[in-house]
Motif scaffolding. Structure first.
Motif, PDB file in Angstrom:
ATOM      1  N   ASN A   1       4.837 -43.646  18.246  1.00 13.14           N
ATOM      2  CA  ASN A   1       3.933 -43.448  17.121  1.00 13.14           C
ATOM      3  C   ASN A   1       3.564 -41.990  16.882  1.00 13.14           C
ATOM      4  OD1 ASN A   1       2.255 -42.982  19.279  1.00 13.14           O
ATOM      5  ND2 ASN A   1       0.684 -44.452  18.678  1.00 13.14           N
ATOM      6  N   GLY A   2       4.414 -41.079  17.334  1.00 11.63           N
ATOM      7  CA  GLY A   2       4.125 -39.675  17.111  1.00 11.63           C
ATOM      8  C   GLY A   2       5.170 -38.761  17.713  1.00 11.63           C
ATOM      9  N   PHE A   3       4.864 -37.478  17.765  1.00 11.99           N
ATOM     10  CA  PHE A   3       5.775 -36.509  18.339  1.00 11.99           C
ATOM     11  C   PHE A   3       4.994 -35.316  18.860  1.00 11.99           C
ATOM     12  CE2 PHE A   3       5.703 -33.899  14.441  1.00 11.99           C
ATOM     13  CZ  PHE A   3       5.400 -34.849  13.475  1.00 11.99           C
ATOM     14  N   ASN A   4       5.653 -34.498  19.698  1.00  5.93           N
ATOM     15  CA  ASN A   4       4.981 -33.432  20.422  1.00  5.93           C
ATOM     16  C   ASN A   4       5.683 -32.097  20.254  1.00  5.93           C
ATOM     17  OD1 ASN A   4       3.223 -35.413  21.680  1.00  5.93           O
ATOM     18  ND2 ASN A   4       4.918 -35.881  23.067  1.00  5.93           N
ATOM     19  N   LEU A   5       4.930 -31.043  20.489  1.00  4.96           N
ATOM     20  CA  LEU A   5       5.477 -29.694  20.584  1.00  4.96           C
ATOM     21  C   LEU A   5       5.064 -29.140  21.933  1.00  4.96           C
ATOM     22  CD1 LEU A   5       6.936 -27.316  19.086  1.00  4.96           C
ATOM     23  CD2 LEU A   5       4.642 -26.485  18.518  1.00  4.96           C
ATOM     24  N   GLN A   6       6.042 -28.791  22.763  1.00  2.61           N
ATOM     25  CA  GLN A   6       5.774 -28.200  24.068  1.00  2.61           C
ATOM     26  C   GLN A   6       5.934 -26.685  23.953  1.00  2.61           C
ATOM     27  OE1 GLN A   6       8.458 -30.721  24.010  1.00  2.61           O
ATOM     28  NE2 GLN A   6       6.876 -32.292  24.189  1.00  2.61           N
ATOM     29  N   MET A   7       4.866 -25.972  24.246  1.00  2.30           N
ATOM     30  CA  MET A   7       4.849 -24.523  24.143  1.00  2.30           C
ATOM     31  C   MET A   7       4.764 -23.935  25.546  1.00  2.30           C
ATOM     32  SD  MET A   7       1.982 -24.423  21.087  1.00  2.30           S
ATOM     33  CE  MET A   7       1.994 -22.639  20.922  1.00  2.30           C
ATOM     34  N   HIS A   8       5.699 -23.060  25.884  1.00  2.00           N
ATOM     35  CA  HIS A   8       5.732 -22.428  27.190  1.00  2.00           C
ATOM     36  C   HIS A   8       5.787 -20.916  27.043  1.00  2.00           C
ATOM     37  CE1 HIS A   8       6.427 -26.382  28.922  1.00  2.00           C
ATOM     38  NE2 HIS A   8       7.438 -26.549  28.090  1.00  2.00           N
ATOM     39  N   SER A   9       5.337 -20.228  28.089  1.00  2.00           N
ATOM     40  CA  SER A   9       5.324 -18.768  28.092  1.00  2.00           C
ATOM     41  C   SER A   9       4.719 -18.231  26.799  1.00  2.00           C
ATOM     42  CB  SER A   9       6.747 -18.229  28.287  1.00  2.00           C
ATOM     43  OG  SER A   9       7.300 -18.675  29.506  1.00  2.00           O
ATOM     44  N   VAL A  10       3.576 -18.770  26.425  1.00  2.00           N
ATOM     45  CA  VAL A  10       2.969 -18.410  25.152  1.00  2.00           C
ATOM     46  C   VAL A  10       2.541 -16.948  25.131  1.00  2.00           C
ATOM     47  CG1 VAL A  10       2.265 -20.753  24.609  1.00  2.00           C
ATOM     48  CG2 VAL A  10       0.720 -19.282  25.908  1.00  2.00           C
TER      49      VAL A  10
END
Length: 124
Positions: free
Chosen positions: A77-86
């Motif tokens: 029911n959705g989706f994600n954004l994985q942010m690394h080394s911001v």
């Protein structure tokens, strides 16, 4: 109508990680693209990443590839954004959206719908 709600934003230290989530409802075919965009203060929205719903294929903006990834939520029911080394320059309002087609890391084809956004602030 399509409804999208972003969550997971907030302050984060440079070099750290953050996961943004998008809860989706009201989406029916032929909306096949899911996407993330971001907007810096006083600037236009820019594409971050997109995902073709049928296949799971993702496209990440060239400048972000290697640090950001995108995936469907395993609840369906959705989706994600994985942010690394911001980095501090990643600070922006992040939006999730849906559209008829993905075009690279962006979107194309009405109806295009964006959520209200979630603020990400990266501290140096």
């Amino acid at each position: 109508p399509v409804k999208l709600v972003e969550s997971g934003g907030g302050p984060v230290q440079a070099g750290g990680s953050l996961i943004l989530s998008c809860k989706v409802s009201g989406v029916t075919p032929p909306l096949y693209c899911m996407a993330w965009s971001r907007q810096f203060p006083g600037q236009e929205r820019e594409a971050v990443a997109s995902l073709i719903s049928n296949s799971g294929t993702t496209y990440i903006a060239d400048s972000l590839r290697g640090r950001f990834t995108m995936s469907r939520d395993n609840t369906g029911n959705g989706f994600n954004l994985q942010m690394h080394s911001v980095k501090p320059e990643d600070s922006a309002i992040y939006y999730c959206g849906t559209a008829r087609f993905c075009l690279g890391a962006g979107v194309s084809g009405e109806p295009i719908t964006w959520g209200q956004g979630t603020q990400v602030t990266v501290k140096s």
